[in-house]
Design a protein around this motif. Structure first.
Motif, PDB file in Angstrom:
ATOM      1  N   ALA A  13       0.836  -1.206   0.000  1.00  0.00           N
ATOM      2  CA  ALA A  13       0.000   0.000   0.000  1.00  0.00           C
ATOM      3  C   ALA A  13       0.869   1.254   0.000  1.00  0.00           C
ATOM      4  CB  ALA A  13      -0.939  -0.006   1.207  1.00  0.00           C
ATOM      5  N   PHE A  14       1.948   1.262   0.793  1.00  0.00           N
ATOM      6  CA  PHE A  14       2.875   2.400   0.853  1.00  0.00           C
ATOM      7  C   PHE A  14       3.471   2.662  -0.531  1.00  0.00           C
ATOM      8  CE2 PHE A  14       6.974   4.396   1.448  1.00  0.00           C
ATOM      9  CZ  PHE A  14       6.726   5.359   2.429  1.00  0.00           C
ATOM     10  N   ASN A  15       3.958   1.616  -1.185  1.00  0.00           N
ATOM     11  CA  ASN A  15       4.606   1.782  -2.485  1.00  0.00           C
ATOM     12  C   ASN A  15       3.632   2.203  -3.583  1.00  0.00           C
ATOM     13  OD1 ASN A  15       7.162   1.304  -1.503  1.00  0.00           O
ATOM     14  ND2 ASN A  15       7.152  -0.858  -2.024  1.00  0.00           N
ATOM     15  N   ASN A  16       2.346   2.052  -3.330  1.00  0.00           N
ATOM     16  CA  ASN A  16       1.329   2.518  -4.263  1.00  0.00           C
ATOM     17  C   ASN A  16       0.683   3.824  -3.798  1.00  0.00           C
ATOM     18  OD1 ASN A  16       0.969   0.479  -6.527  1.00  0.00           O
ATOM     19  ND2 ASN A  16       1.072  -0.835  -4.717  1.00  0.00           N
ATOM     20  N   ALA A  17       1.228   4.418  -2.748  1.00  0.00           N
ATOM     21  CA  ALA A  17       0.712   5.673  -2.169  1.00  0.00           C
ATOM     22  C   ALA A  17      -0.797   5.583  -1.918  1.00  0.00           C
ATOM     23  CB  ALA A  17       1.062   6.867  -3.057  1.00  0.00           C
ATOM     24  N   ASP A  18      -1.240   4.419  -1.468  1.00  0.00           N
ATOM     25  CA  ASP A  18      -2.661   4.170  -1.241  1.00  0.00           C
ATOM     26  C   ASP A  18      -3.002   4.510   0.214  1.00  0.00           C
ATOM     27  OD1 ASP A  18      -5.233   3.163  -0.901  1.00  0.00           O
ATOM     28  OD2 ASP A  18      -4.853   1.402  -2.164  1.00  0.00           O
ATOM     29  N   THR A  19      -3.313   5.778   0.453  1.00  0.00           N
ATOM     30  CA  THR A  19      -3.534   6.250   1.819  1.00  0.00           C
ATOM     31  C   THR A  19      -4.771   5.624   2.459  1.00  0.00           C
ATOM     32  OG1 THR A  19      -4.713   8.214   1.026  1.00  0.00           O
ATOM     33  CG2 THR A  19      -2.345   8.420   1.377  1.00  0.00           C
ATOM     34  N   THR A  20      -5.778   5.336   1.656  1.00  0.00           N
ATOM     35  CA  THR A  20      -6.988   4.707   2.195  1.00  0.00           C
ATOM     36  C   THR A  20      -6.675   3.307   2.699  1.00  0.00           C
ATOM     37  OG1 THR A  20      -8.385   6.008   0.733  1.00  0.00           O
ATOM     38  CG2 THR A  20      -9.354   3.993   1.659  1.00  0.00           C
ATOM     39  N   ARG A  21      -5.978   2.535   1.880  1.00  0.00           N
ATOM     40  CA  ARG A  21      -5.610   1.171   2.279  1.00  0.00           C
ATOM     41  C   ARG A  21      -4.665   1.184   3.475  1.00  0.00           C
ATOM     42  NH1 ARG A  21      -3.011  -2.025  -2.267  1.00  0.00           N
ATOM     43  NH2 ARG A  21      -1.594  -3.008  -0.860  1.00  0.00           N
ATOM     44  N   LEU A  22      -3.717   2.120   3.475  1.00  0.00           N
ATOM     45  CA  LEU A  22      -2.808   2.236   4.621  1.00  0.00           C
ATOM     46  C   LEU A  22      -3.600   2.508   5.897  1.00  0.00           C
ATOM     47  CD1 LEU A  22       0.127   4.287   3.107  1.00  0.00           C
ATOM     48  CD2 LEU A  22       0.342   2.052   4.200  1.00  0.00           C
ATOM     49  N   ALA A  23      -4.482   3.482   5.846  1.00  0.00           N
ATOM     50  CA  ALA A  23      -5.236   3.867   7.046  1.00  0.00           C
ATOM     51  C   ALA A  23      -6.068   2.711   7.578  1.00  0.00           C
ATOM     52  CB  ALA A  23      -6.121   5.075   6.747  1.00  0.00           C
ATOM     53  N   GLU A  24      -6.601   1.889   6.682  1.00  0.00           N
ATOM     54  CA  GLU A  24      -7.426   0.764   7.116  1.00  0.00           C
ATOM     55  C   GLU A  24      -6.631  -0.276   7.904  1.00  0.00           C
ATOM     56  OE1 GLU A  24     -10.717   0.328   7.176  1.00  0.00           O
ATOM     57  OE2 GLU A  24     -10.690   2.421   6.571  1.00  0.00           O
ATOM     58  N   MET A  25      -5.319  -0.234   7.820  1.00  0.00           N
ATOM     59  CA  MET A  25      -4.494  -1.196   8.548  1.00  0.00           C
ATOM     60  C   MET A  25      -4.263  -0.781  10.001  1.00  0.00           C
ATOM     61  SD  MET A  25      -1.730  -2.224   5.663  1.00  0.00           S
ATOM     62  CE  MET A  25      -2.248  -2.342   3.964  1.00  0.00           C
ATOM     63  N   TYR A  26      -4.661   0.449  10.342  1.00  0.00           N
ATOM     64  CA  TYR A  26      -4.449   0.977  11.687  1.00  0.00           C
ATOM     65  C   TYR A  26      -5.727   0.894  12.514  1.00  0.00           C
ATOM     66  CZ  TYR A  26      -0.036   2.872  10.022  1.00  0.00           C
ATOM     67  OH  TYR A  26       1.232   2.997   9.516  1.00  0.00           O
ATOM     68  N   ASP A  27      -5.572   0.633  13.797  1.00  0.00           N
ATOM     69  CA  ASP A  27      -6.659   0.726  14.751  1.00  0.00           C
ATOM     70  C   ASP A  27      -7.105   2.190  14.839  1.00  0.00           C
ATOM     71  OD1 ASP A  27      -8.111  -0.621  17.142  1.00  0.00           O
ATOM     72  OD2 ASP A  27      -7.199   1.183  18.007  1.00  0.00           O
ATOM     73  N   GLY A  28      -8.339   2.410  15.216  1.00  0.00           N
ATOM     74  CA  GLY A  28      -8.857   3.778  15.321  1.00  0.00           C
ATOM     75  C   GLY A  28      -8.072   4.681  16.251  1.00  0.00           C
ATOM     76  N   THR A  29      -7.436   4.092  17.269  1.00  0.00           N
ATOM     77  CA  THR A  29      -6.684   4.891  18.237  1.00  0.00           C
ATOM     78  C   THR A  29      -5.168   4.687  18.106  1.00  0.00           C
ATOM     79  OG1 THR A  29      -6.855   3.151  19.900  1.00  0.00           O
ATOM     80  CG2 THR A  29      -8.596   4.832  19.894  1.00  0.00           C
ATOM     81  N   ALA A  30      -4.739   4.185  16.966  1.00  0.00           N
ATOM     82  CA  ALA A  30      -3.311   3.880  16.762  1.00  0.00           C
ATOM     83  C   ALA A  30      -2.448   5.135  16.879  1.00  0.00           C
ATOM     84  CB  ALA A  30      -3.113   3.256  15.377  1.00  0.00           C
ATOM     85  N   VAL A  31      -1.179   4.896  17.160  1.00  0.00           N
ATOM     86  CA  VAL A  31      -0.164   5.958  17.191  1.00  0.00           C
ATOM     87  C   VAL A  31       0.916   5.593  16.187  1.00  0.00           C
ATOM     88  CG1 VAL A  31       1.604   7.111  18.585  1.00  0.00           C
ATOM     89  CG2 VAL A  31      -0.614   6.515  19.608  1.00  0.00           C
ATOM     90  N   ASN A  32       1.285   6.566  15.338  1.00  0.00           N
ATOM     91  CA  ASN A  32       2.384   6.410  14.398  1.00  0.00           C
ATOM     92  C   ASN A  32       3.426   7.446  14.786  1.00  0.00           C
ATOM     93  OD1 ASN A  32       4.148   6.817  12.134  1.00  0.00           O
ATOM     94  ND2 ASN A  32       2.663   5.787  10.833  1.00  0.00           N
ATOM     95  N   HIS A  33       4.560   6.991  15.289  1.00  0.00           N
ATOM     96  CA  HIS A  33       5.623   7.905  15.703  1.00  0.00           C
ATOM     97  C   HIS A  33       6.848   7.697  14.824  1.00  0.00           C
ATOM     98  CE1 HIS A  33       8.536   9.524  18.969  1.00  0.00           C
ATOM     99  NE2 HIS A  33       8.366  10.362  17.966  1.00  0.00           N
TER     100      HIS A  33
END
Length: 119
Positions: A13-33
């Protein structure tokens, strides 16, 4: 899904710049640091962060290694310009709940001819 499998999908998903697909991989309360930056909290904020970053620079993740230990996956990567880094993904119930990335921001900015912030 095992953490390693999720990270493999994340890289695609990252290599395809697919922000929707990337976001779906995270929990609603996830933290990306991403350590050079302020931590981002929440799935929607993470999606927006990816959207802004993909608009600034073409980014490609070339996997060197993916390791797995329980609920964690560790991604060692490089990009076509020579930048290297690693990311740690804590995965629970098939969602990323925490991600931390280490990479050299100054090198990234210079490689992409982006402005270097004043300190």
């Amino acid at each position: 899904m095992r953490p390693k499998e999720l990270v493999e999908k994340w890289v695609d998903a990252f290599n395809n710049a697919d922000t929707t697909r990337l976001a779906e991989m995270y929990d609603g309360t996830a933290v990306n640091h991403q350590v050079p930056n302020t931590p981002i909290e929440g799935k929607e904020a993470i999606r927006k962060m990816f959207e802004e970053e993909f608009a600034r620079a073409e980014m490609v993740c070339i996997v060197e290694n993916i390791f797995e230990d329980g609920e964690w996956a560790i991604l060692e990567w490089k990009d076509p310009l020579g930048l290297r880094g690693c990311g740690f993904f804590h995965v629970v119930d098939d969602k990323i709940i925490f991600q931390r990335g280490y990479w050299d921001k100054l090198t990234f900015l210079k490689q992409h001819s982006l402005s270097i912030p004043d300190e």
